[in-house]
Each structure stands twice: as C-alpha cells, then as structure tokens.
Design an enzyme around this catalytic site. Structure first.
Site, short mmCIF file in Angstrom:
data_model
loop_
_atom_site.label_atom_id
_atom_site.label_comp_id
_atom_site.label_asym_id
_atom_site.label_seq_id
_atom_site.Cartn_x
_atom_site.Cartn_y
_atom_site.Cartn_z
N CYS A 94 -2.31 -0.40 7.54
CA CYS A 94 -1.57 0.86 7.45
C CYS A 94 -1.70 1.69 8.71
O CYS A 94 -0.73 2.33 9.14
CB CYS A 94 -2.02 1.63 6.22
SG CYS A 94 -1.58 0.79 4.68
N HIS A 147 0.86 -1.19 0.00
CA HIS A 147 0.00 0.00 0.00
C HIS A 147 0.89 1.23 0.00
O HIS A 147 2.03 1.20 0.47
CB HIS A 147 -0.88 0.02 1.24
CG HIS A 147 -1.97 -1.00 1.23
ND1 HIS A 147 -3.03 -0.96 2.10
CD2 HIS A 147 -2.16 -2.11 0.47
CE1 HIS A 147 -3.83 -1.97 1.87
NE2 HIS A 147 -3.32 -2.69 0.89
N GLU A 166 0.97 3.86 1.84
CA GLU A 166 1.48 4.24 3.17
C GLU A 166 2.65 3.37 3.58
O GLU A 166 3.65 3.87 4.10
CB GLU A 166 0.38 4.12 4.24
CG GLU A 166 -0.84 4.95 3.99
CD GLU A 166 -1.97 4.19 3.30
OE1 GLU A 166 -3.13 4.42 3.67
OE2 GLU A 166 -1.68 3.39 2.39
N CYS A 214 -6.20 1.80 5.97
CA CYS A 214 -6.80 0.53 6.35
C CYS A 214 -6.21 0.09 7.70
O CYS A 214 -5.28 0.73 8.21
CB CYS A 214 -6.52 -0.51 5.28
SG CYS A 214 -4.80 -1.07 5.22
#
Length: 142
Positions: free
Chosen positions: A79, A46, A48, A76
């Site tokens: 993260c 992801h 992040e 999410c």
C-alpha cells in the site's frame, strides 16, 4: 478520518480485518473502502488499494496529486508503494503497525532512495481507537 473509521467498522462486520481508508480531494471524499481480501479472495484488496482505485476512477486519472489519504492503520509495503505511485499528497494514519507497517516501521518505504514520491505523513490520529478496534477484532477470533 471518520470516513475511514466507518469503513473499518463495516469491514469488521463483514468478518474482514477492520481497516478502512478514505481519499479526500477539495474537502470531499472521492473514494473510500474497507478491507475486502476475504470477500474478493484477493490479497491486494486492502482498504488503501480499493480506495485508490475508486478515487482514480472518480477523477478519471491515474494520479491523485491533490488528494489526501486517511487510513486507520499504517500502510503495509504494498500500500505504501501504491500511495507513492498514485502521487498522493498527504497520508494520515491512525495506529502504527510495528509488524507490517512500511511508513514509520519496517522498510520505511518513503525514506528509500528508490521511492520516487513521498507524501507528507501524519501518524497517530485517533491511534488508541484504531488499535482497540483491531485488538477487539482479533480477541474475538482467538
């Protein structure tokens, strides 16, 4: 936040979900990335997570205590936890994510008694722009 949006647009160009993140320290971007889950065949890639890894490498530390994270979508659970473990000072995000978010939605990770560090959180920055980018991306794929 502009660096995060730039990364999100680049992710969309690569066929990735258009989410971008940028980590800032002392007014300078020290890590930025867009989603790369498909390119890397890695569900943890992801924006992040990649930006955190890049920033930690840049300052040669496992903690980002004096850093701020800008991201185009509410993080999410994975993260949100990484942000906490990295001890990021402030989290700024654009669009909220009622289905997958874990900050203001879902598990609300930072409100959990097991959360050791909660950043200051500021949501809704350029929210309509980020939401439109995501809607357009998924509309084109349906």
């Amino acid at each position: 936040m502009e660096a995060a949006f730039r990364e999100a647009r680049a992710a969309a160009t690569r066929g990735e979900v258009p989410i971008g993140a940028a980590i800032v320290r002392d007014g300078r971007v020290i890590g930025s990335a867009g989603n790369r889950t498909r390119a890397l065949n890695d569900p943890t890639a992801h924006a992040e997570m990649l930006a955190i890894r890049m920033a930690c490498e840049a300052i040669e530390a496992e903690r980002l205590v004096d850093c701020d994270l800008y991201v185009t979508l509410e993080p999410c659970p994975m993260c949100a936890a990484a942000i906490s473990f990295a001890r990021i000072r402030r989290l700024y995000f654009a669009a909220s994510d009622p289905k997958g978010g874990a900050v203001e939605n879902g598990v609300r990770f930072y409100a959990s008694p097991t959360c050791h560090h909660a950043p200051e959180v500021y949501g809704g920055i350029r929210e309509s722009e980020a939401a439109a980018m995501l809607r357009d991306f998924f509309r084109e794929r349906r």
